[in-house]
Scaffold this motif. Structure first.
Motif, short mmCIF file in Angstrom:
data_model
loop_
_atom_site.label_atom_id
_atom_site.label_comp_id
_atom_site.label_asym_id
_atom_site.label_seq_id
_atom_site.Cartn_x
_atom_site.Cartn_y
_atom_site.Cartn_z
N THR A 197 0.55 -1.21 0.08
CA THR A 197 0.30 -0.05 -0.22
C THR A 197 0.24 1.27 -0.04
OG1 THR A 197 -1.89 -1.35 1.27
CG2 THR A 197 -1.56 1.37 1.71
N TYR A 198 1.72 1.21 0.64
CA TYR A 198 2.63 2.33 0.88
C TYR A 198 3.63 2.43 -0.53
CZ TYR A 198 1.82 3.99 5.74
OH TYR A 198 1.52 3.82 6.75
N THR A 199 3.78 1.63 -1.14
CA THR A 199 4.51 1.99 -2.62
C THR A 199 3.47 2.54 -4.04
OG1 THR A 199 5.98 0.05 -2.07
CG2 THR A 199 5.83 0.23 -4.01
N ILE A 200 2.45 2.00 -3.26
CA ILE A 200 1.68 2.65 -4.72
C ILE A 200 1.31 4.03 -4.23
CG2 ILE A 200 -1.32 2.43 -4.78
CD1 ILE A 200 -0.87 -0.80 -4.73
N ASN A 201 1.04 4.58 -3.07
CA ASN A 201 0.08 5.54 -2.03
C ASN A 201 1.92 6.58 -2.56
OD1 ASN A 201 -2.47 4.93 -1.75
ND2 ASN A 201 -2.13 4.65 0.38
N GLY A 202 3.15 5.94 -2.50
CA GLY A 202 4.10 6.88 -2.15
C GLY A 202 3.91 7.18 -3.06
N TRP A 203 3.82 6.29 -4.61
CA TRP A 203 4.74 6.71 -6.31
C TRP A 203 4.38 7.62 -6.32
CZ3 TRP A 203 6.70 2.33 -7.53
CH2 TRP A 203 7.35 2.58 -8.82
N GLY A 204 5.41 8.32 -6.79
CA GLY A 204 5.79 9.95 -7.47
C GLY A 204 5.77 10.87 -6.83
N LYS A 205 5.84 10.41 -5.32
CA LYS A 205 5.60 11.49 -4.99
C LYS A 205 6.16 12.17 -3.72
CE LYS A 205 0.94 10.55 -3.29
NZ LYS A 205 -0.21 10.14 -1.83
N ILE A 206 7.41 11.37 -3.21
CA ILE A 206 9.24 11.62 -3.35
C ILE A 206 9.94 11.97 -4.32
CG2 ILE A 206 10.91 11.05 -1.97
CD1 ILE A 206 8.84 10.95 -0.26
N PRO A 207 9.91 13.51 -4.26
CA PRO A 207 11.36 14.34 -5.45
C PRO A 207 12.44 13.86 -5.43
CG PRO A 207 10.97 15.31 -3.29
CD PRO A 207 10.18 14.09 -3.35
N VAL A 208 12.78 12.72 -5.15
CA VAL A 208 14.41 12.05 -5.37
C VAL A 208 14.48 11.02 -5.31
CG1 VAL A 208 15.45 14.39 -3.95
CG2 VAL A 208 14.21 11.68 -2.61
N SER A 209 15.44 10.37 -6.55
CA SER A 209 15.54 9.07 -6.63
C SER A 209 15.34 8.03 -4.96
CB SER A 209 16.64 8.83 -7.57
OG SER A 209 17.93 10.00 -7.29
N GLY A 210 16.13 6.72 -5.53
CA GLY A 210 15.74 5.97 -4.81
C GLY A 210 15.55 5.67 -3.84
N PHE A 211 13.78 5.82 -3.94
CA PHE A 211 12.60 5.49 -3.47
C PHE A 211 11.71 4.79 -4.32
CE2 PHE A 211 14.16 9.08 -1.15
CZ PHE A 211 13.78 8.83 0.62
N LEU A 212 11.36 3.52 -3.69
CA LEU A 212 10.15 2.68 -4.48
C LEU A 212 8.74 3.03 -3.55
CD1 LEU A 212 9.39 0.16 -6.63
CD2 LEU A 212 9.54 -1.14 -4.93
N GLY A 213 7.71 4.25 -3.94
CA GLY A 213 6.76 4.78 -3.70
C GLY A 213 7.51 5.16 -1.88
N TYR A 214 6.69 5.26 -0.91
CA TYR A 214 7.71 5.73 0.16
C TYR A 214 8.83 5.10 0.73
CZ TYR A 214 3.67 9.53 0.78
OH TYR A 214 2.69 9.96 0.50
N ILE A 215 9.27 3.66 0.18
CA ILE A 215 10.58 2.92 0.72
C ILE A 215 11.92 3.33 0.17
CG2 ILE A 215 10.56 0.88 0.68
CD1 ILE A 215 8.49 0.02 0.17
N SER A 216 12.22 4.11 1.55
CA SER A 216 13.67 3.92 0.88
C SER A 216 14.84 2.88 0.84
CB SER A 216 14.41 5.36 2.20
OG SER A 216 15.77 5.34 2.33
N LEU A 217 14.83 2.99 -0.70
CA LEU A 217 15.84 1.54 -0.40
C LEU A 217 17.22 1.19 -0.36
CD1 LEU A 217 14.76 1.39 -5.18
CD2 LEU A 217 14.06 0.14 -3.14
N THR A 218 17.38 2.70 -0.29
CA THR A 218 19.29 2.46 0.49
C THR A 218 19.12 2.27 2.06
OG1 THR A 218 20.43 4.16 -0.65
CG2 THR A 218 21.24 3.64 0.57
N THR A 219 18.16 2.33 2.64
CA THR A 219 17.97 2.46 4.33
C THR A 219 17.59 1.13 4.38
OG1 THR A 219 17.60 4.72 4.56
CG2 THR A 219 16.88 3.75 6.01
N LEU A 220 16.82 0.59 3.33
CA LEU A 220 15.89 -0.90 3.29
C LEU A 220 17.27 -1.48 2.79
CD1 LEU A 220 13.86 -2.54 3.58
CD2 LEU A 220 13.77 -2.75 0.92
N ALA A 221 18.07 -1.80 2.47
CA ALA A 221 19.18 -2.58 2.64
C ALA A 221 20.48 -2.59 3.74
CB ALA A 221 20.08 -1.82 0.93
#
Length: 263
Positions: A197-221
């Motif tokens: 849900t957070y991936t879908i709801n946050g899609w395109g809302k973060i103005p920088v790269s490195g995010f999948l929706g609201y998920i921070s990919l670097t932080t997640l890794a």
């Protein structure tokens, strides 16, 4: 940036330890710290809490799944507890995830703090939580209404569900060991629904790269890798804790996270 990575790595290790000891797949440890990190970044500050909750949910998929897969934990699992409670938690998780997209950062933060306070007070005043009691089956009302409520609140706040399932099972007389063993698999439906849900709801809302929706990919890794290390070390080297002390430590950790969120 280096300091931020170091902090995330330490938090990741702590999530691994708390996953094994308390069934926290990440939420209560990850959310306050990740929230503070992104709050200091002007570009994404307005989305800091959504990022923290979304990333926390994704972390829980890996941590709770890893801890559940452990053969020693699997031997302690009871189908009578997991089903149909898991199904109703999953239903609530869908509802909570959809609701989360409609609420502001400030509202979610206040709900998070309020929920923590209620949970801590409930654990302290309940005579069954700290001292334990004789185990008894979950009622149909507890499974249906309680399971749905757990899923809704957990997905909404990104806290997994263990903070509700552990007190619930404890009040029904289960040992802390059994409560923790069941908390991880019961957190999986919440983590999956919230992540999607957070991936879908946050899609395109973060103005920088490195995010999948609201998920921070670097932080997640970083959290996944260091969390895996924390889980492995905890399962191998941490000593067994007496049931009463295990319950007390659980409450102390909740209080520590609440203080961190206030700060």
């Amino acid at each position: 940036m280096v300091n931020d990575i170091a902090i995330i790595a330490i938090v990741g290790g702590l999530t691994g330890v708390t996953t094994v000891l308390f069934g926290f797949g990440g939420g209560f440890v990850v959310v306050p710290f990740v929230y503070q990190l992104f709050l200091r970044q002007p570009v994404v500050a307005n989305h800091a809490l959504h990022i923290a909750v979304a990333t926390s949910a994704a972390v829980m998929i890996f941590n709770a799944g890893w801890a559940t897969y452990n053969p020693q934990r699997r031997r302690n699992l009871s189908a009578n507890i997991l089903f149909p409670l898991t199904l109703f938690i999953g239903l609530g998780a869908v509802m909570g995830s959809l609701l989360a997209g409609q609420l502001s950062e400030a509202v979610i933060r206040l709900l998070f703090i309020f929920y923590m306070l209620v949970t801590i007070i409930d654990c302290l005043v309940s005579r069954h939580f700290l001292k334990g009691s004789e185990a008894r089956p979950l009622s149909a009302l507890t499974t249906t209404v309680g399971g749905t409520a757990i899923g809704t609140v957990a997905a909404l706040l990104g806290v997994g569900g263990s903070v509700m399932t552990v007190p619930l099972l404890r009040k029904h007389g289960f040992s802390m060991k059994d409560c923790i063993s069941h908390a991880n698999p019961l957190s999986l439906p919440v983590a999956l629904c919230a992540t999607i849900t957070y991936t879908i709801n946050g899609w395109g809302k973060i103005p920088v790269s490195g995010f999948l929706g609201y998920i921070s990919l670097t932080t997640l890794a970083i959290l996944i890798v260091t969390g895996g290390v924390g889980i492995s070390i905890s399962q191998r080297y941490l000593p067994k804790i007496a049931d009463g002390w295990h319950a007390r430590l659980y409450v102390l950790l909740l209080i520590a996270v609440l203080v961190a969120m206030f700060i």
